[in-house]
Design an enzyme around this catalytic site. Structure first.
Site, mmCIF file in Angstrom:
data_model
loop_
_atom_site.group_PDB
_atom_site.id
_atom_site.type_symbol
_atom_site.label_atom_id
_atom_site.label_comp_id
_atom_site.label_asym_id
_atom_site.label_seq_id
_atom_site.Cartn_x
_atom_site.Cartn_y
_atom_site.Cartn_z
ATOM 1 N N GLU A 234 0.716 -1.154 0.140
ATOM 2 C CA GLU A 234 0.113 0.066 -0.136
ATOM 3 C C GLU A 234 0.987 1.184 -0.086
ATOM 4 O OE1 GLU A 234 -1.462 3.127 0.544
ATOM 5 O OE2 GLU A 234 -1.786 2.583 2.754
ATOM 6 N N CYS A 267 -2.045 8.954 2.599
ATOM 7 C CA CYS A 267 -1.928 8.233 1.126
ATOM 8 C C CYS A 267 -3.053 8.584 0.566
ATOM 9 C CB CYS A 267 -1.550 7.022 1.204
ATOM 10 S SG CYS A 267 -2.364 5.766 2.149
#
Length: 466
Positions: A234, A267
Site C-alpha cells: 500500500e 496516502c
C-alpha cells in the site's frame, strides 16, 4: 526503504525535543526472533477460530479503554492532534472487533460443485511467519490492518515500525500481550531498514506487507520477487476530488477537512481537487476560508485541528515542491510558507494554476497543501483525475447521484467514493492500483491475502475422475 539509522527515536515534532531512543536489534539476534515466530506458528495455527477471535475481541476492548493514552503517544511521536488520535484508536478497536465478531464467516471455506467426486471444497489455512513494514502516519491503524486479519488466520507476525514510532508500536505489542496472545505470535522488531531484505529472504518468512513510499515498495517488491514471497503493498497516492455540483460551500468544507486531517499526511487524502468552471471560484473561496480557519498548533491542545508535520525534514521536502510550483508560475491563494519558530509546522496552503512542468503536477504532496484545477466539463475532469501514476482512491461530489456514480466508475483507482472521501471502515477493502500498490487490506479481502486456499477433493474410488 527508510534511511538507515542506529536507533529508533521519539523526537517531538512540535518542539524538536528528543524524548526517547531505542537501539536497533543487532543483526545476529534477528534469526532468533524469526525462530520464535516459526515455533509459535506450530501451535498458534491449531488454535480454534473461536480462541483467536476472543483475543481479538479483548484487544478491541483495550484499545477502546486506552484511546486517550494512545492518542497522547501519537501526538508526541508524530504530531497527530489528540482528538484525531482518539478517533484512530477507536477505529483500531472497530477493526479488531470486526474480525472477532465475523470470525466464523471470514474463515469459512467454499463448497464447490462435486465435479465427478464425492466432494470438492476449499479451506483457508495460514501461511506462517509474515513480516509487516509499517509507516508513521497512522501508527496504530496501519498496524491493525495487517495484524487483525492475519492473527485470525493463524499466521505469526513480525512488525517493523517506522523509526520515529517505536513507542506506539511497543504499546501495540503490550496490548496484544495483555489480551492473551501467546508468546512469539506477534513481535515488534526494531531493526535497521537495511536488514529487511535478509528477513524476507529467510525461508521461514512466508510473506511481507508494506505500507509506505514508492521507493520502499519497490525495494520490498524486488526482494519478495527475488525470493518468491507473497507481498502486499500500500503505497502513495495523489487522490482526485472532482466537484460537479451540489452545495459548494459544504463540499469545500468537507474537502478541507479531509485534506487537513493528519496535517495532510495520508496516502488517500484528496490532494488534487478538480472543479467544473461554473463552481471553480466559489469552491476556491470556500476551501481557502476553511483552510484559513484551521487552528495550527500543539497537537495536545484540544483546540488544534492541524498539528506539525512528522519532522522538519518532511516539512522542508514539501516546501521544495511548493517553491518549485511557485517559481514556475503557480498561484498561492493562501499559505505557502513554513511557520516560524520551533517545530515542523506548515501553513495550510492552497495552490492553483499548477501545470505539467511543475513537480507538484505529478509528485505526491504529503502535507497540508491542496491543489485546485479547473475543468470545462466532466470528460476533462475525468481525464485530469486519471492523469497520474497513482491510483489509490478518488471521489466525485454532486447532488446528481446518477452522474456522480457514473463518473466515479470512470476513475482508475482502487477505491471510488461519491460525496465522501477516504472513508475507512473495518468491513471495506483498502488498496490501490498502479504505483499505489497492489493487494487489499480489511474486510474479507484482508483475510484473502496471506492464506493458503487449499483444495480438498474426495473421491470414493482410487480410480476416481481426473
Amino acid at each position: 526503504m527508510e534511511a538507515s539509522t542506529n536507533t529508533y527515536r521519539t523526537q517531538n515534532p512540535s518542539t524538536d525535543e528528543l524524548i526517547d531512543s531505542w537501539e536497533s536489534l543487532d543483526p545476529s539476534e534477528v534469526s532468533g526472533v524469526i525462530n520464535a515466530a516459526d515455533e509459535a506458528f506450530a501451535s498458534w495455527r491449531h488454535r480454534s477460530v473461536g480462541e483467536r477471535a476472543d483475543i481479538l475481541a479483548r484487544t478491541a476492548r483495550l484499545f477502546e479503554e486506552r484511546a486517550d493514552t494512545l492518542a497522547v503517544i501519537a501526538a508526541t511521536e508524530m504530531g497527530k492532534p489528540v482528538a484525531q488520535g482518539v478517533a484512530e484508536a477507536q477505529l483500531v478497536a472497530q477493526i479488531f472487533d470486526y474480525y472477532a465478531q465475523h470470525a466464523d464467516e471470514l474463515m469459512a471455506g467454499d463448497i464447490l460443485p462435486k465435479q465427478g467426486a464425492n466432494s470438492s471444497h476449499v479451506e483457508k489455512e495460514p501461511l506462517g511467519v509474515l513480516l509487516g513494514v509499517m509507516p508513521w502516519n497512522f501508527p496504530y491503524y496501519q498496524l491493525a490492518r495487517f495484524i487483525a486479519p492475519n492473527l485470525l488466520l493463524g499466521n505469526t507476525l513480525l512488525l517493523k515500525p517506522a523509526s520515529i514510532c517505536a513507542a506506539s508500536a511497543l504499546e501495540m505489542a503490550k496490548i496484544l500481550d495483555e489480551a492473551g496472545l501467546p508468546k512469539g505470535v506477534y513481535q515488534t522488531i526494531l531493526v535497521d531498514s537495511s536488514h529487511i531484505e535478509s528477513i524476507i529472504a529467510d525461508p521461514r518468512v512466508r510473506g511481507v506487507s508494506l505500507t509506505g513510499s514508492e521507493g520502499a515498495g519497490a525495494s520490498v517488491a524486488s526482494a519478495a520477487g527475488k525470493h518468491l514471497k507473497k507481498a502486499v503493498l500500500e503505497l502513495g497516492g495523489s487522490d482526485p476530488l472532482i466537484v460537479l455540483g451540489g452545495d459548494i460551500d459544504a463540499v469545500a468544507n468537507s474537502a478541507a477537512q479531509a485534506r487537513l486531517s493528519n496535517a495532510g499526511q495520508a496516502c488517500n487524502s484528496p490532494k488534487r481537487m478538480i472543479v467544473l468552471d461554473e463552481f471553480y471560484d466559489a469552491f476556491v473561496d470556500g476551501l481557502s476560508a476553511a483552510f484559513s480557519a484551521a487552528v495550527v498548533g500543539d497537537p495536545r491542545d484540544e483546540a488544534t485541528t492541524v498539528g506539525p508535520m512528522s519532522s522538519t525534514q518532511a516539512r522542508d521536502e514539501l516546501m521544495a515542491l511548493v517553491d518549485d510550483a511557485v517559481s514556475h508560475g503557480a498561484r498561492v491563494v493562501m499559505g505557502g510558507h513554513p511557520r516560524s519558530g520551533r517545530g515542523a509546522f506548515m501553513e495550510p496552503t492552497v495552490l492553483t494554476d499548477v501545470t505539467r512542468e511543475m513537480r507538484a503536477w505529478s509528485e505526491e504532496l504529503f502535507g497540508p497543501v491542496a491543489v485546485v484545477y479547473r475543468a470545462a466539463n466532466v470528460d476533462e475532469a475525468v481525464a485530469l483525475a486519471n492523469e497520474s501514476d497513482f491510483g489509490l482512491s478518488g471521489s466525485v461530489w454532486s447532488d446528481d447521484l446518477e452522474l456522480a456514480e457514473q463518473t466515479a466508475r470512470r476513475l482508475d483507482v482502487g477505491m471510488a467514493y461519491v460525496n465522501e472521501h477516504g472513508t475507512s471502515l473495518a468491513g471495506l477493502p483498502f488498496g490501490g492500483v498502479r504505483r499505489s500498490g497492489f493487494g487489499r487490506e480489511l474486510g474479507n479481502y484482508g483475510v484473502d491475502e496471506f492464506v493458503n486456499k487449499r483444495l480438498v477433493r474426495v473421491s470414493d474410488s482410487v480410480t476416481g475422475a481426473h
